[in-house]
Write a protein that holds these residues in place. Sequence first.
Motif, PDB file in Angstrom:
ATOM      1  N   TRP A 108      35.953  91.867 -10.658  1.00 36.22           N
ATOM      2  CA  TRP A 108      37.256  92.519 -10.557  1.00 36.22           C
ATOM      3  C   TRP A 108      38.213  92.021 -11.637  1.00 36.22           C
ATOM      4  CZ3 TRP A 108      41.429  89.358  -9.783  1.00 36.22           C
ATOM      5  CH2 TRP A 108      41.193  88.084  -9.251  1.00 36.22           C
ATOM      6  N   ARG A 109      38.013  90.758 -12.078  1.00 37.00           N
ATOM      7  CA  ARG A 109      38.859  90.243 -13.163  1.00 37.00           C
ATOM      8  C   ARG A 109      38.580  91.007 -14.461  1.00 37.00           C
ATOM      9  NH1 ARG A 109      37.347  85.217 -10.854  1.00 37.00           N
ATOM     10  NH2 ARG A 109      35.859  84.860 -12.544  1.00 37.00           N
ATOM     11  N   GLY A 110      37.307  91.294 -14.731  1.00 41.04           N
ATOM     12  CA  GLY A 110      36.962  92.075 -15.912  1.00 41.04           C
ATOM     13  C   GLY A 110      37.511  93.484 -15.834  1.00 41.04           C
ATOM     14  N   SER A 111      37.496  94.072 -14.622  1.00 44.65           N
ATOM     15  CA  SER A 111      38.026  95.417 -14.441  1.00 44.65           C
ATOM     16  C   SER A 111      39.509  95.488 -14.759  1.00 44.65           C
ATOM     17  CB  SER A 111      37.777  95.871 -12.996  1.00 44.65           C
ATOM     18  OG  SER A 111      38.335  97.141 -12.748  1.00 44.65           O
ATOM     19  N   LEU A 112      40.228  94.421 -14.438  1.00 40.91           N
ATOM     20  CA  LEU A 112      41.654  94.369 -14.759  1.00 40.91           C
ATOM     21  C   LEU A 112      41.890  94.081 -16.236  1.00 40.91           C
ATOM     22  CD1 LEU A 112      42.995  92.300 -11.702  1.00 40.91           C
ATOM     23  CD2 LEU A 112      43.187  94.772 -12.061  1.00 40.91           C
ATOM     24  N   ALA A 113      41.049  93.209 -16.800  1.00 40.91           N
ATOM     25  CA  ALA A 113      41.281  92.742 -18.173  1.00 40.91           C
ATOM     26  C   ALA A 113      40.910  93.774 -19.228  1.00 40.91           C
ATOM     27  CB  ALA A 113      40.497  91.456 -18.418  1.00 40.91           C
ATOM     28  N   VAL A 114      40.008  94.687 -18.905  1.00 36.55           N
ATOM     29  CA  VAL A 114      39.504  95.615 -19.917  1.00 36.55           C
ATOM     30  C   VAL A 114      40.611  96.505 -20.485  1.00 36.55           C
ATOM     31  CG1 VAL A 114      38.916  97.518 -18.352  1.00 36.55           C
ATOM     32  CG2 VAL A 114      37.552  97.150 -20.430  1.00 36.55           C
ATOM     33  N   TRP A 115      41.685  96.673 -19.721  1.00 39.37           N
ATOM     34  CA  TRP A 115      42.768  97.538 -20.193  1.00 39.37           C
ATOM     35  C   TRP A 115      43.553  96.919 -21.341  1.00 39.37           C
ATOM     36  CZ3 TRP A 115      41.954 102.192 -18.623  1.00 39.37           C
ATOM     37  CH2 TRP A 115      41.305 102.403 -17.403  1.00 39.37           C
ATOM     38  N   ALA A 116      43.300  95.648 -21.649  1.00 35.60           N
ATOM     39  CA  ALA A 116      43.922  95.026 -22.821  1.00 35.60           C
ATOM     40  C   ALA A 116      43.459  95.693 -24.112  1.00 35.60           C
ATOM     41  CB  ALA A 116      43.593  93.538 -22.859  1.00 35.60           C
ATOM     42  N   LEU A 117      42.312  96.391 -24.051  1.00 37.21           N
ATOM     43  CA  LEU A 117      41.819  97.099 -25.229  1.00 37.21           C
ATOM     44  C   LEU A 117      42.824  98.144 -25.718  1.00 37.21           C
ATOM     45  CD1 LEU A 117      38.068  97.630 -24.251  1.00 37.21           C
ATOM     46  CD2 LEU A 117      38.971  96.110 -26.024  1.00 37.21           C
ATOM     47  N   LEU A 118      43.546  98.768 -24.787  1.00 38.98           N
ATOM     48  CA  LEU A 118      44.530  99.785 -25.177  1.00 38.98           C
ATOM     49  C   LEU A 118      45.654  99.156 -26.000  1.00 38.98           C
ATOM     50  CD1 LEU A 118      44.761 101.888 -21.886  1.00 38.98           C
ATOM     51  CD2 LEU A 118      43.392 102.332 -23.929  1.00 38.98           C
ATOM     52  N   ALA A 119      46.087  97.960 -25.595  1.00 42.87           N
ATOM     53  CA  ALA A 119      47.118  97.261 -26.370  1.00 42.87           C
ATOM     54  C   ALA A 119      46.574  96.866 -27.734  1.00 42.87           C
ATOM     55  CB  ALA A 119      47.599  96.023 -25.608  1.00 42.87           C
ATOM     56  N   ALA A 120      45.301  96.461 -27.786  1.00 38.23           N
ATOM     57  CA  ALA A 120      44.683  96.076 -29.063  1.00 38.23           C
ATOM     58  C   ALA A 120      44.581  97.262 -30.006  1.00 38.23           C
ATOM     59  CB  ALA A 120      43.300  95.484 -28.801  1.00 38.23           C
ATOM     60  N   ILE A 121      44.332  98.451 -29.451  1.00 35.98           N
ATOM     61  CA  ILE A 121      44.255  99.653 -30.281  1.00 35.98           C
ATOM     62  C   ILE A 121      45.627 100.041 -30.819  1.00 35.98           C
ATOM     63  CG2 ILE A 121      43.769 102.139 -30.222  1.00 35.98           C
ATOM     64  CD1 ILE A 121      41.567 101.499 -28.153  1.00 35.98           C
ATOM     65  N   ALA A 122      46.647  99.911 -29.977  1.00 35.95           N
ATOM     66  CA  ALA A 122      47.997 100.324 -30.376  1.00 35.95           C
ATOM     67  C   ALA A 122      48.668  99.331 -31.312  1.00 35.95           C
ATOM     68  CB  ALA A 122      48.866 100.520 -29.125  1.00 35.95           C
ATOM     69  N   LEU A 123      48.296  98.065 -31.230  1.00 37.96           N
ATOM     70  CA  LEU A 123      49.004  97.018 -31.985  1.00 37.96           C
ATOM     71  C   LEU A 123      48.997  97.245 -33.495  1.00 37.96           C
ATOM     72  CD1 LEU A 123      50.588  94.409 -31.809  1.00 37.96           C
ATOM     73  CD2 LEU A 123      48.419  93.152 -31.807  1.00 37.96           C
ATOM     74  N   PRO A 124      47.856  97.562 -34.136  1.00 40.42           N
ATOM     75  CA  PRO A 124      47.895  97.783 -35.593  1.00 40.42           C
ATOM     76  C   PRO A 124      48.813  98.926 -36.007  1.00 40.42           C
ATOM     77  CG  PRO A 124      45.629  97.523 -34.832  1.00 40.42           C
ATOM     78  CD  PRO A 124      46.479  97.653 -33.615  1.00 40.42           C
ATOM     79  N   ILE A 125      48.885  99.952 -35.177  1.00 43.21           N
ATOM     80  CA  ILE A 125      49.755 101.092 -35.486  1.00 43.21           C
ATOM     81  C   ILE A 125      51.209 100.650 -35.510  1.00 43.21           C
ATOM     82  CG2 ILE A 125      50.497 103.376 -34.722  1.00 43.21           C
ATOM     83  CD1 ILE A 125      47.716 103.670 -33.402  1.00 43.21           C
ATOM     84  N   TRP A 126      51.603  99.890 -34.475  1.00 39.54           N
ATOM     85  CA  TRP A 126      52.993  99.453 -34.407  1.00 39.54           C
ATOM     86  C   TRP A 126      53.309  98.387 -35.448  1.00 39.54           C
ATOM     87  CZ3 TRP A 126      56.929 101.791 -32.226  1.00 39.54           C
ATOM     88  CH2 TRP A 126      56.674 102.742 -31.237  1.00 39.54           C
ATOM     89  N   LEU A 127      52.327  97.557 -35.803  1.00 40.78           N
ATOM     90  CA  LEU A 127      52.542  96.584 -36.874  1.00 40.78           C
ATOM     91  C   LEU A 127      52.850  97.284 -38.194  1.00 40.78           C
ATOM     92  CD1 LEU A 127      49.779  93.907 -36.149  1.00 40.78           C
ATOM     93  CD2 LEU A 127      52.249  93.499 -36.260  1.00 40.78           C
TER      94      LEU A 127
END
Length: 339
Positions: A108-127
């Motif tokens: 269940w911890r992995g299920s919650l943590a996997v959504w960090a990928l969306l922030a990782a995808i968006a971060l270069p765009i905003w940088l």
Amino acid sequence: MYGYICSVSVRLSRRWGNEGAIVLALILIGLGTGLRWFVGTTPLMMFTSFLSGVGIALAGPLLSSFIKQYFPDRVASMVGIYSTAMVMGASISVGLSVPLQHTLGGSWRGSLAVWALLAAIALPIWLRLAWSAHADRQSGKISSVLNAPLPVNNKRAWVLTLFFGLMAAIFYSLTAWLAPAIQSQGYSQETAGKIQTLFTLISLPSTLFIPMLVHRYQRRVFWLVGCALLELMGVLMLNLTVSPWLAAIPLGIGAGGLFPIALMLPIDETSSAQEASSWSAMTQSGGYILGALGPLVIGWLHDATGSFVQAFYGLAVIIVLQIIVQMAIGNKKKFSSEL
């Protein structure tokens, strides 16, 4: 805490611009979400939630200011897309969390943590946006961020804050108590969950299109009061034992339409991106604090009366108060510099 952090976003925007401050918000959201894969104790899990919550609280007012800055002639459509994406993202994450848990071997911890990928995808765009905006400010292509304090002495800002709070209180109350109220009528937990899902699905098109209709036809009071009356109709239908499948339709349309309007009003009522950020910070900080009381009040009424019928009549009273505040908002936009 959420309210204080919303106000901090204004200070960060002055120092780094909207783009740079949003980069910080994304880092906090991604870090807080990703760390859930590695933590196993309750205090550490709460800390990860705190990090993500700080990022979310920072991002809300900043995105409103960003829309005002870059899309001044398309505020309605951008707010519609932004708020629809929020609702869809929340719905998808809830729906996929259990399947992801099974896919990740029951973690269940992995299920919650996997959504960090969306922030990782968006971060270069905003940088890239932040770097470009910084370079433009250095070269003078765009003006530096001006000081715009929170409008705590502005009566109209307080009216918008009260509206946001009442809107959030109603929305959170429906999210928390709609399914239990339906179960109290004799429906199964599975059926109540399906009706709750219908409520969410119905809200999506109104979240997207109603702010565009408000912009096109201008009569804000019509759309504000109209959505509130749909909420009132849905609540009364539940209390009068009309099929909850039917009641979910006006509830979804009304609640889905009011959320983006509440986000759009501070942008419409201000004359600059900096003012939009300050007004959004105030309306969201105060509004979410007030909104958090909604489910507590409905729960207290249920415990005191032993019935969701009386509790939902209390919710109907909150909706009527919301209509009164909506009438005070009116149709005419009043820029803060004119107040």
